[in-house]
Design a protein around this motif. Structure first.
Motif, PDB file in Angstrom:
ATOM      1  N   VAL A  48      14.282  83.329  33.721  1.00  0.00           N
ATOM      2  CA  VAL A  48      14.469  83.121  35.164  1.00  0.00           C
ATOM      3  C   VAL A  48      14.389  84.429  35.946  1.00  0.00           C
ATOM      4  CG1 VAL A  48      16.097  82.288  36.903  1.00  0.00           C
ATOM      5  CG2 VAL A  48      15.866  81.088  34.728  1.00  0.00           C
ATOM      6  N   VAL A  49      14.832  85.544  35.348  1.00  0.00           N
ATOM      7  CA  VAL A  49      14.877  86.823  36.064  1.00  0.00           C
ATOM      8  C   VAL A  49      13.530  87.207  36.673  1.00  0.00           C
ATOM      9  CG1 VAL A  49      15.183  89.324  35.777  1.00  0.00           C
ATOM     10  CG2 VAL A  49      16.894  87.740  34.873  1.00  0.00           C
ATOM     11  N   PRO A  50      12.396  87.140  35.927  1.00  0.00           N
ATOM     12  CA  PRO A  50      11.111  87.489  36.560  1.00  0.00           C
ATOM     13  C   PRO A  50      10.775  86.586  37.739  1.00  0.00           C
ATOM     14  CG  PRO A  50      10.882  87.452  34.175  1.00  0.00           C
ATOM     15  CD  PRO A  50      12.223  86.857  34.490  1.00  0.00           C
ATOM     16  N   ILE A  51      11.153  85.309  37.646  1.00  0.00           N
ATOM     17  CA  ILE A  51      10.880  84.390  38.756  1.00  0.00           C
ATOM     18  C   ILE A  51      11.653  84.813  39.993  1.00  0.00           C
ATOM     19  CG2 ILE A  51      11.100  81.997  39.536  1.00  0.00           C
ATOM     20  CD1 ILE A  51      10.791  81.146  36.596  1.00  0.00           C
TER      21      ILE A  51
ATOM     22  N   LEU B 165      20.915  89.353  24.691  1.00  0.00           N
ATOM     23  CA  LEU B 165      20.007  90.263  25.400  1.00  0.00           C
ATOM     24  C   LEU B 165      18.933  89.500  26.176  1.00  0.00           C
ATOM     25  CD1 LEU B 165      19.523  93.093  22.747  1.00  0.00           C
ATOM     26  CD2 LEU B 165      20.412  93.407  25.064  1.00  0.00           C
ATOM     27  N   LEU B 166      18.512  88.385  25.620  1.00  0.00           N
ATOM     28  CA  LEU B 166      17.438  87.610  26.254  1.00  0.00           C
ATOM     29  C   LEU B 166      17.953  86.592  27.265  1.00  0.00           C
ATOM     30  CD1 LEU B 166      15.248  86.937  23.094  1.00  0.00           C
ATOM     31  CD2 LEU B 166      14.624  88.388  25.036  1.00  0.00           C
ATOM     32  N   ALA B 167      19.273  86.419  27.313  1.00  0.00           N
ATOM     33  CA  ALA B 167      19.861  85.388  28.182  1.00  0.00           C
ATOM     34  C   ALA B 167      19.419  85.589  29.634  1.00  0.00           C
ATOM     35  CB  ALA B 167      21.385  85.426  28.090  1.00  0.00           C
ATOM     36  N   GLY B 168      18.867  84.544  30.214  1.00  0.00           N
ATOM     37  CA  GLY B 168      18.481  84.571  31.624  1.00  0.00           C
ATOM     38  C   GLY B 168      17.123  85.177  31.908  1.00  0.00           C
TER      39      GLY B 168
END
Length: 410
Positions: free
Chosen positions: A385-388, A379-382
């Motif tokens: 980076v996603v918010p960036i 669930l936490l994967a990535g």
């Protein structure tokens, strides 16, 4: 002059670029702050999940294993004490020695994993004393050495193991509490600072609509949509993974630890059966431990969620009572045979039968927790980076959306 620009119109015209730049800059700064904070929050949550899965939970399991291993260690010594001089039980003697050595290696490994905790150091020191006393007893020097050894176990080793277990479970609870605080902070930031970003983006669009009579600004609409989706998705991920791990702790990990403790007590109670044949004073100890394992919420049936486990333990209790009755009637050899025999109805067989059922439940709960950890990690994967990526896009879209309007004032 009729039709010429009014003073108010000139003032508004001169204010418009500055106000548009201010709205745009405020939205970009807020998005940048949100980017930094959310990336930090998600990195912290991911690290805290790692700490729970790779440090806190294994440490708690190791401490429970130590208590269990120590209890079985003394049970094997009691077996060897009973049959050391009887060739009829040579196979059982070899089996008990093998189990003692195997369990001893496991305890050493657990102590190594426990590190330099004060309780772990006391355990290591006390274990050296226990081993010396046990081997002195097995060497035929004196039954008193076995009494000293089992006293060392119950008065020093098991209390230290309990302290280590309680401390490790407190550390596990602290790790969960810290993770909850981080998640709460992350959701609060997403709502407050994310809401601010949305208000500024929408405010910029409203400003443009009023000044330029343009209701649609594709870039700003896209930026608003990306920010809104990010905030909702991030909050959903934080809530979902928190629920997954909290449920796994409640339904799998804590029951596993409690069952491991009960399993250790069952080994200690089983050792009391052998100890009784050496010293009848251990009957009360057995009754106290066996009663705790049979009754209430702390009973084996309740902890395992299986009536079968409870029934198998009652079967072993019946074996114990039969062995005690044989010993009390002077049939010591028969009592030892009933204790160490490998046929159904013999204590060794029935205890193995019971312990196998407990082991199946314990392994299932361990696996359930491991699956929950993997699900949480997925669930936490990535999400570091996603918010960036998402907020970087928002920051890029804002100047793109106002560029043409500002160009009209050049």
């Amino acid at each position: 002059m009729p039709g010429g620009p009014t003073v108010r119109g000139v003032a508004l015209s001169s204010e418009t670029p500055a106000r548009l730049r201010l709205w745009s800059l405020a939205a970009m700064v807020a998005a940048g702050l949100l980017l930094i904070v959310l990336s930090a929050v998600m990195a912290a949550v991911k690290e805290q999940v790692r700490v729970i899965g790779e440090e806190a939970a294994p440490r708690a399991a190791t401490a429970s294993d130590l208590y269990f291993g120590l209890s079985d260690l003394d049970a094997q010594v009691a077996r060897m004490m009973l049959i050391r001089d009887d060739d009829r039980f040579a196979a059982a003697q070899a089996d008990a020695l093998s189990a003692y050595l195997r369990r001893s290696d496991e305890i050493d490994a657990d102590l190594q994993r426990a590190g330099t905790d004060a309780a772990a150091l006391r355990l290591a020191d006390g274990l050296a004393v226990y081993r010396r006393q046990a081997w002195q007893a097995l060497s035929g020097e004196s039954l008193g050495y076995y009494t000293q050894a089992t006293n060392t176990l119950h008065l020093e080793l098991l209390p230290a193991a309990t302290e280590l277990r309680d401390a490790s479970q407190d550390q596990l609870a602290d790790a969960y509490a810290e993770k909850r605080r981080t998640e709460t902070a992350g959701i609060a930031v997403a709502v407050v600072l994310g809401g601010t970003v949305l208000v500024l983006l929408i405010g910029t669009q409203v400003f443009l609509a009023r000044r330029f009579r343009r209701l649609m600004n594709p870039s700003l609409i896209a930026a608003t949509g990306v920010a809104a989706v990010l905030i909702v998705a991030l909050g959903t991920v934080l809530v979902l993974q928190a629920k997954v791990l909290a449920d796994a702790r409640r339904d799998s990990l804590l029951p596993y630890l409690a069952l491991s403790q009960a399993r250790a007590v069952s080994y200690d109670a089983a050792a009391d059966t052998g100890r009784y044949l050496l010293n009848a004073n251990y009957q009360q100890d057995f009754d106290r431990k066996a009663g705790a394992l049979s009754d209430g919420d702390a009973g084996l049936a309740a902890l395992s969620g299986s009536d079968e486990v409870g029934k198998r333990w009652l079967g072993y209790r019946a074996d114990h009572e039969r062995i005690v009755a044989l010993a009390d009637s002077g049939k010591r050899a028969e009592a030892i045979g009933a204790l160490t025999g490998i046929r159904r109805g013999d204590a060794a067989f029935d205890f193995f039968y019971f312990d196998s059922a407990v082991g199946v439940v314990a392994e299932r709960r361990q696996e359930e927790f491991a699956v929950a950890l993997r699900d949480s990690d997925r669930l936490l994967a990535g999400w570091v980076v996603v918010p960036i990526a998402a907020l970087g896009l928002v920051i890029a879209l804002v100047p793109l959306g106002v560029r043409r309007r500002l160009a009209e004032f050049r």
